[in-house]
Design an enzyme around this catalytic site. Sequence first.
Site, PDB file in Angstrom:
ATOM      1  CE  LYS A   1      26.425  -1.791 -51.710  1.00 18.73           C
ATOM      2  NZ  LYS A   1      27.164  -1.019 -52.359  1.00 18.73           N
TER       3      LYS A   1
ATOM      4  CG  ASP B   1      32.902   0.311 -50.655  1.00 14.07           C
ATOM      5  OD1 ASP B   1      32.845  -1.073 -51.031  1.00 14.07           O
ATOM      6  OD2 ASP B   1      31.584   1.328 -50.702  1.00 14.07           O
TER       7      ASP B   1
ATOM      8  CD  GLN C   1      25.734   2.164 -52.950  1.00 18.22           C
ATOM      9  OE1 GLN C   1      25.843   1.591 -52.463  1.00 18.22           O
ATOM     10  NE2 GLN C   1      25.789   2.008 -54.830  1.00 18.22           N
TER      11      GLN C   1
END
Length: 292
Positions: free
Chosen positions: A58, A125, A102
Amino acid sequence: MGATEVTARILDGKATAKAVRADVRALAERLTAAGHRPGLGVVLVGDDPASQVYVRNKDRAAEEAGFRVETRKLPATTSQAELLAEIEAFNADAGIHGILVQLPLPSGLDERAAVRAISPDKDADGLHPESVARLVMGESGFVPCTPAGCIELLDRHGIEIEGRRAVVIGRSMLVGKPLAQLLLARNATVTMCHSRTTDLPAVCREADILVAAVGRRELVRGDWVKPGAAVLDVGINRGEDKKLKGDVAFDEVAAVAGALTPVPGGVGPMTIAMLLSNTALAASRLAGIEGH
Ligand code: NAD
């Protein structure tokens, strides 16, 4: 027609993700020129090897797109308060437009509280309850990256959504539920299936667009698919032979479907591309500059 003959158009997620990333890069350049360089804040706690790889990928993709990237790598011994303080610091940083924590977090840390601590205006997200509510209410906001990638794949291949029958197998908050909402918002007639669905193959055969997001290797067989249907395979399953396989029996379904995503190289590469797109769009909203 031979049983192994491929009739389906294979949807190349790698090439599509590259095209999305090129668009994001162009937008990032415009934003940077206007003094609003997109910024991504990443929090990684602990040393789970898969998470390290995901975060590295990422970071790299965001840097290639011209973003400012700030990654906070915290030890597994990090307390909840320390984790929340890092998220708060990103919330307060005007140069950060997208934040992601994460997952999974090491045991002992509260994932739900961490996700809720992210400002809904920076929820790259799309997992914050407010983002979920905005999605259901049809308001603009962040959309989880994998379902957003599925829609982008359909759109960029000219596959019509409106008015068509869509069947989504899997009802997770990460994939199945948001994807069903996105398809509904685009005027598909949507059926959600799950582990308790009765006669799953018969329901799947009604689909013009069939999405498998289950995590069961080759669950969807050729005779579950309506001829000509578009089939998106979200599943990632590593077999004993270490090979990646999807939720769809590829050869069988490729002989029936009209379009099909491979695993690997289908939906997977779209996820990071959509994370970048989400973040760049957040920056452009803030800057009052129109996105793509
Ligand atoms: P999950 O385990 O949270 O949810 C799985 C869903 O499948 C559940 O809703 C369950 O009801 C349903 N299910 C289980 N067994 C079933 C059966 N036999 N028949 C019908 N439905 C059944 O999983 P998830 O997080 O949604 O992920 C699903 C798959 O997608 C996994 O393989 C995961 O690795 C993959 N995934 C891929 C990406 C990507 O970027 N490509 C992103 C996220 C998840």
